[in-house]
Motif scaffolding. Structure first.
Motif, PDB file in Angstrom:
ATOM      1  N   THR A 106       0.837  -1.186   0.000  1.00 33.95           N
ATOM      2  CA  THR A 106       0.000   0.000   0.000  1.00 33.95           C
ATOM      3  C   THR A 106       0.878   1.243   0.000  1.00 33.95           C
ATOM      4  O   THR A 106       2.082   1.166   0.310  1.00 33.95           O
ATOM      5  CB  THR A 106      -0.959   0.007   1.205  1.00 33.95           C
ATOM      6  N   HIS A 107       0.294   2.375  -0.329  1.00 38.07           N
ATOM      7  CA  HIS A 107       1.034   3.641  -0.297  1.00 38.07           C
ATOM      8  C   HIS A 107       1.207   4.080   1.152  1.00 38.07           C
ATOM      9  O   HIS A 107       0.303   3.909   1.978  1.00 38.07           O
ATOM     10  CB  HIS A 107       0.273   4.706  -1.091  1.00 38.07           C
ATOM     11  N   ILE A 108       2.351   4.636   1.461  1.00 43.20           N
ATOM     12  CA  ILE A 108       2.652   5.044   2.833  1.00 43.20           C
ATOM     13  C   ILE A 108       1.620   6.028   3.385  1.00 43.20           C
ATOM     14  O   ILE A 108       1.348   6.044   4.590  1.00 43.20           O
ATOM     15  CB  ILE A 108       4.097   5.611   2.922  1.00 43.20           C
ATOM     16  N   GLU A 109       1.008   6.811   2.510  1.00 48.28           N
ATOM     17  CA  GLU A 109       0.005   7.785   2.966  1.00 48.28           C
ATOM     18  C   GLU A 109      -1.267   7.098   3.495  1.00 48.28           C
ATOM     19  O   GLU A 109      -2.080   7.737   4.170  1.00 48.28           O
ATOM     20  CB  GLU A 109      -0.374   8.743   1.827  1.00 48.28           C
ATOM     21  N   ASN A 110      -1.438   5.814   3.203  1.00 48.15           N
ATOM     22  CA  ASN A 110      -2.605   5.082   3.693  1.00 48.15           C
ATOM     23  C   ASN A 110      -2.398   4.515   5.097  1.00 48.15           C
ATOM     24  O   ASN A 110      -3.357   4.038   5.718  1.00 48.15           O
ATOM     25  CB  ASN A 110      -2.950   3.931   2.736  1.00 48.15           C
ATOM     26  N   ILE A 111      -1.166   4.565   5.593  1.00 45.08           N
ATOM     27  CA  ILE A 111      -0.848   3.934   6.877  1.00 45.08           C
ATOM     28  C   ILE A 111      -1.600   4.553   8.063  1.00 45.08           C
ATOM     29  O   ILE A 111      -2.098   3.800   8.918  1.00 45.08           O
ATOM     30  CB  ILE A 111       0.676   3.917   7.113  1.00 45.08           C
ATOM     31  N   PRO A 112      -1.725   5.877   8.181  1.00 48.58           N
ATOM     32  CA  PRO A 112      -2.480   6.403   9.328  1.00 48.58           C
ATOM     33  C   PRO A 112      -3.897   5.838   9.421  1.00 48.58           C
ATOM     34  O   PRO A 112      -4.368   5.489  10.511  1.00 48.58           O
ATOM     35  CB  PRO A 112      -2.501   7.922   9.076  1.00 48.58           C
ATOM     36  N   HIS A 113      -4.567   5.697   8.275  1.00 47.36           N
ATOM     37  CA  HIS A 113      -5.919   5.132   8.265  1.00 47.36           C
ATOM     38  C   HIS A 113      -5.897   3.661   8.666  1.00 47.36           C
ATOM     39  O   HIS A 113      -6.768   3.196   9.418  1.00 47.36           O
ATOM     40  CB  HIS A 113      -6.540   5.292   6.870  1.00 47.36           C
ATOM     41  N   ILE A 114      -4.891   2.929   8.200  1.00 49.53           N
ATOM     42  CA  ILE A 114      -4.771   1.504   8.542  1.00 49.53           C
ATOM     43  C   ILE A 114      -4.510   1.331  10.038  1.00 49.53           C
ATOM     44  O   ILE A 114      -5.075   0.443  10.682  1.00 49.53           O
ATOM     45  CB  ILE A 114      -3.670   0.830   7.689  1.00 49.53           C
ATOM     46  N   LEU A 115      -3.675   2.185  10.608  1.00 52.63           N
ATOM     47  CA  LEU A 115      -3.398   2.098  12.047  1.00 52.63           C
ATOM     48  C   LEU A 115      -4.663   2.316  12.870  1.00 52.63           C
ATOM     49  O   LEU A 115      -4.847   1.709  13.927  1.00 52.63           O
ATOM     50  CB  LEU A 115      -2.331   3.125  12.441  1.00 52.63           C
TER      51      LEU A 115
END
Length: 199
Positions: free
Chosen positions: A5-14
């Motif tokens: 996934t794109h790193i910018e999606n990580i906050p939402h995944i967390l």
């Protein structure tokens, strides 16, 4: 198992876990990577169980997949994404079972007509049903095995959202990407730097 996934999606995944695009918890600011035409094909591809492939969240069993090569290099009309902006979300078959999520897995690329589809009932035989040598092969062109690329791209498909605790860890390309994940709130012990997982 690995999902890119794109790193910018990580906050939402967390906060929300890995969510499906049609979920009530879907990321409104989702940054896509990958081939949009293939995504469209997958969305309308009917699985043996009567459900659409697009209803599932796909994982690969390995890393350095052909799709990653396309995403990093920018082939097939896909805009290139720098390796430091691509993060692997890591989970396991056992974790998905523990979360009581429904799933299907394949012995090759899911939209390939040569690939077989398997269900929960087959999971105890997963190690013999998927070709681990193909999955772990560094390259996918082999004159002695013209089916290598398909088998390398075997998939584990999870129906519905995967809660945050379903992600066991994260892999990044460089330390600066790891730092970004930690700044986002990721547990430092769950983020590893593995440049060899990239091209």
């Amino acid at each position: 198992m690995f999902r890119m996934t794109h790193i910018e999606n990580i906050p939402h995944i967390l906060q929300n876990g890995v969510t499906h695009s049609t979920s009530a918890n879907a990321n409104p600011n989702f940054v896509a990577i990958g081939d949009s035409s293939l995504i469209s094909t997958r969305n309308s591809f009917l699985l043996d169980n009567g459900k659409l492939l697009g209803d599932y969240i796909p994982f690969y069993f390995g890393y350095r997949m052909p799709m990653l090569y396309v995403v990093q290099k920018g082939f097939n009309m896909v805009a290139p994404t720098p390796a430091e902006n691509i993060v692997y979300c890591v989970s396991s078959v056992q974790k998905i079972i523990d979360l009581k999520l429904d799933f299907v897995f394949t012995d090759g690329h899911a939209v390939d007509s040569f690939s077989s589809q398997y269900t929960k009932e087959d999971v105890q035989n997963i190690d013999s049903l998927i070709d681990k040598n193909a999955i772990n092969a560094k390259y996918w062109k082999d004159e002695n095995d013209l089916d290598l690329k398909r088998k390398k791209e075997a998939e584990f498909l999870v129906l519905g959202d995967i809660a945050p605790d379903g992600v066991l860890g994260y892999v990044t390309y460089k330390d600066n990407a790891k730092k970004r994940l930690i700044d986002f709130g990721a547990d430092a012990s769950k983020v590893v730097v593995k440049p060899e997982y990239y091209f």
